[in-house]
Scaffold this motif. Structure first.
Motif, mmCIF file in Angstrom:
data_model
loop_
_atom_site.group_PDB
_atom_site.id
_atom_site.type_symbol
_atom_site.label_atom_id
_atom_site.label_comp_id
_atom_site.label_asym_id
_atom_site.label_seq_id
_atom_site.Cartn_x
_atom_site.Cartn_y
_atom_site.Cartn_z
ATOM 1 N N MET A 1 41.947 46.129 31.733
ATOM 2 C CA MET A 1 40.621 45.987 32.316
ATOM 3 C C MET A 1 40.657 45.146 33.577
ATOM 4 S SD MET A 1 37.142 44.666 30.480
ATOM 5 C CE MET A 1 37.086 46.121 29.445
ATOM 6 N N ASP A 2 41.686 44.336 33.767
ATOM 7 C CA ASP A 2 41.697 43.423 34.885
ATOM 8 C C ASP A 2 43.110 43.226 35.398
ATOM 9 O OD1 ASP A 2 39.555 41.122 35.920
ATOM 10 O OD2 ASP A 2 41.658 40.655 36.271
ATOM 11 N N ARG A 3 43.231 43.106 36.735
ATOM 12 C CA ARG A 3 44.543 42.908 37.331
ATOM 13 C C ARG A 3 44.875 41.431 37.544
ATOM 14 N NH1 ARG A 3 42.047 46.978 40.393
ATOM 15 N NH2 ARG A 3 42.902 49.052 40.093
ATOM 16 N N SER A 4 43.884 40.560 37.399
ATOM 17 C CA SER A 4 44.123 39.146 37.651
ATOM 18 C C SER A 4 45.012 38.530 36.587
ATOM 19 C CB SER A 4 42.783 38.394 37.681
ATOM 20 O OG SER A 4 43.011 37.005 37.693
ATOM 21 N N ARG A 5 45.943 37.714 37.033
ATOM 22 C CA ARG A 5 46.826 37.051 36.090
ATOM 23 C C ARG A 5 46.118 35.950 35.313
ATOM 24 N NH1 ARG A 5 52.309 36.235 39.823
ATOM 25 N NH2 ARG A 5 52.723 38.471 40.154
ATOM 26 N N LEU A 6 44.947 35.515 35.796
ATOM 27 C CA LEU A 6 44.231 34.436 35.130
ATOM 28 C C LEU A 6 43.416 34.924 33.937
ATOM 29 C CD1 LEU A 6 42.815 32.541 38.267
ATOM 30 C CD2 LEU A 6 44.686 31.797 36.796
ATOM 31 N N VAL A 7 42.927 36.142 34.014
ATOM 32 C CA VAL A 7 41.900 36.583 33.077
ATOM 33 C C VAL A 7 42.407 36.723 31.650
ATOM 34 C CG1 VAL A 7 40.333 38.478 32.514
ATOM 35 C CG2 VAL A 7 40.525 37.658 34.862
ATOM 36 N N TRP A 8 43.473 37.457 31.474
ATOM 37 C CA TRP A 8 43.965 37.677 30.111
ATOM 38 C C TRP A 8 44.367 36.386 29.414
ATOM 39 C CZ3 TRP A 8 43.432 41.973 27.283
ATOM 40 C CH2 TRP A 8 43.100 43.151 27.953
#
Length: 474
Positions: A1-8
């Motif tokens: 759902m997200d490419r950001s390394r912070l989100v997961w």
């Protein structure tokens, strides 16, 4: 759902934090009620749809009949909410920092409190964010199929709470006021409405067949807590999420940024929702799902505001860390319950249940043998009933007239002795009632049960005659 390394990692940390603390304190009164409802599966209950009670039942079947088990689904749901919030931020142009901030919004005191216990508000947060995400996609990308997904999420959400209809109503009025109005004629949008109706149909049928019991419940809540809710509505908006300036920035950005013109209805929907919640005397937290959506939009200008400014980055980072720490400490069982029970009513409602049951059991033990054979338990609220059902091994069957529990009675007419747990003298029962004990807890936490006493009542009328008069909604 997200490419950001912070989100997961943030979403995983949210869930892990909740799972790791899920066994702390005791059941919340609503969890005790959900546990009882889960023993009677059906399409709906007088005060709520079936999702949360049946999800609790599923968790019990998988993990065992304990407080930790009931809270695992809530921990997972809040982690998913963090992911969806980050996805909303990405849709409106947020980069890594913005998406990480959006996910971190789940670490506020109110979202954590709602997810530490099994609650309808926690699942509703995910539903509202899901609807907002697909509405944003539908409007910004002019994507017809996104309306179908919004309808699907809405239909599923109806099994948890009918409150999502409030969001749709406010969005519809906002689109009519500020546009894009032509989308209201889109066949895709109305197909999404059809999907919502079809998916949610069993729960809607339950409401119709049973004379819309949740409207009666809403009326009762308005009568019992209406003035208090109205007084708290505006002040509590600034406590629902950490860093309120971010969601305020979301509103301002929607109004001023021409790139987001197609979704500015979200900004207009918020004051409309405040007005409607005030009129119906709804709970102040009813707006939280929309606020979180605005927060997920507000992180984008916040990201631009701190970019290249070291001092601003430090200020924002410090604010997020401090408010997150405040939320974690005040919402989760990391300190003795009495520390923040006065600040957080959710904590207060998790205290004392085993002790209260023991105090009822002590009164029961004093009854003569013939009275024990003719005794049942009767409580004024579902928390007391749920606690006695969970912890009252060796005690008689428990009944209550509150909400759905009224349908599980009446007791047999040959049960002429009642151990009654009530906040006031049980005059509705008639007969002879004698107070034998007052409930108290060793934590020294002031909660609703400290007003309750344990009465021994000898009935003058059979339960079948009394029972219709004992139904009440709270």
């Amino acid at each position: 759902m997200d490419r950001s390394r912070l989100v997961w990692p943030i979403a995983a940390a949210v869930t892990a934090l909740l799972v790791g603390t899920a066994g702390g304190y005791d059941y919340h009164r609503d969890e005790l009620y959900f546990r009882m409802l889960g023993q009677h599966p059906q399409w709906g209950y007088v005060d709520e749809p079936p999702f949360t009670p049946l999800l609790g039942r599923l968790a019990i079947e998988i993990f065992g009949d304990n407080v930790w088990a009931m809270r695992i689904p809530a921990a997972i749901l809040l982690g998913l909410s963090a992911l969806v919030a980050a996805a909303i931020a990405r849709e409106v142009g947020g980069r890594a920092v913005a998406q990480g901030l959006a996910a971190a919004g789940a670490l506020g005191a109110v979202p954590l409190s709602a997810a530490h216990v099994a609650s309808t508000a926690n699942a509703d947060l995910l539903v509202w964010l899901g609807v907002i995400y697909f509405v944003v996609r539908a409007l910004l990308r002019e994507s017809g199929p996104a309306w179908l997904w919004a309808g699907l999420v809405t239909g599923l959400g109806l099994y948890n709470k009918l409150l999502v209809v409030l969001l749709l109503l406010c969005l519809g009025v906002s689109l009519l006021l500020v546009g894009p109005r032509k989308v209201l004629l889109s066949p895709w949008l109305w197909a999404g409405v059809g999907v919502a109706l079809v998916v949610g149909l069993p729960n809607l049928i339950y409401q119709v067949v049973n004379d819309f019991p949740q409207s009666k419940m809403a009326q009762a809540l308005s009568e019992n807590k209406g003035q208090e809710s109205r007084a708290q509505l505006l002040p509590l908006q600034f406590a629902l999420l950490a860093v309120p300036p971010i969601w305020i920035a979301g509103i301002v950005t929607l109004v001023r940024d021409p790139r987001l013109r197609r979704i500015r209805a979200l900004a207009v929907a918020y004051p409309i929702m405040l007005l409607l919640v005030f009129v119906i005397a709804g709970q102040p937290y009813y707006t939280m799902g929309l606020l979180y959506g605005l927060y997920a939009i507000g992180v984008v200008p916040t990201e631009r505001w701190v970019r290249g400014h070291r001092v601003r980055q430090v200020v924002l980072g410090a604010a997020v860390v401090l408010l997150t720490a405040f939320g974690v400490v005040t919402a989760l069982p990391l300190v003795p319950a009495r520390t923040f029970a006065g600040l957080n009513g959710t904590i207060a409602d998790q205290v004392g249940w085993k002790e209260y049951v023991r105090q009822v059991a002590d009164v029961y033990a004093t009854l003569p043998a013939e009275d024990k054979q003719r005794a049942v338990l009767f409580t004024g609220n579902y928390g007391e009933a749920g606690a006695l059902d969970r912890y009252g091994q060796g005690l008689p069957q428990v009944y209550s007239g509150q909400n759905e529990l009224h349908h599980y009675g009446p007791p047999p007419d040959d049960k002429t002795v009642a151990l009654v747990v009530f906040q006031a003298p049980p005059t509705l029962l008639g007969g002879n009632c004698e107070a034998r004990a007052a409930l108290h807890n060793s934590e020294g936490v002031d909660n609703e049960e400290l007003e309750a006493k344990v009465y021994v009542c000898r009935l003058a009328e059979p339960w079948s005659t009394l029972w219709p008069r004992l139904q009440h909604y709270d």
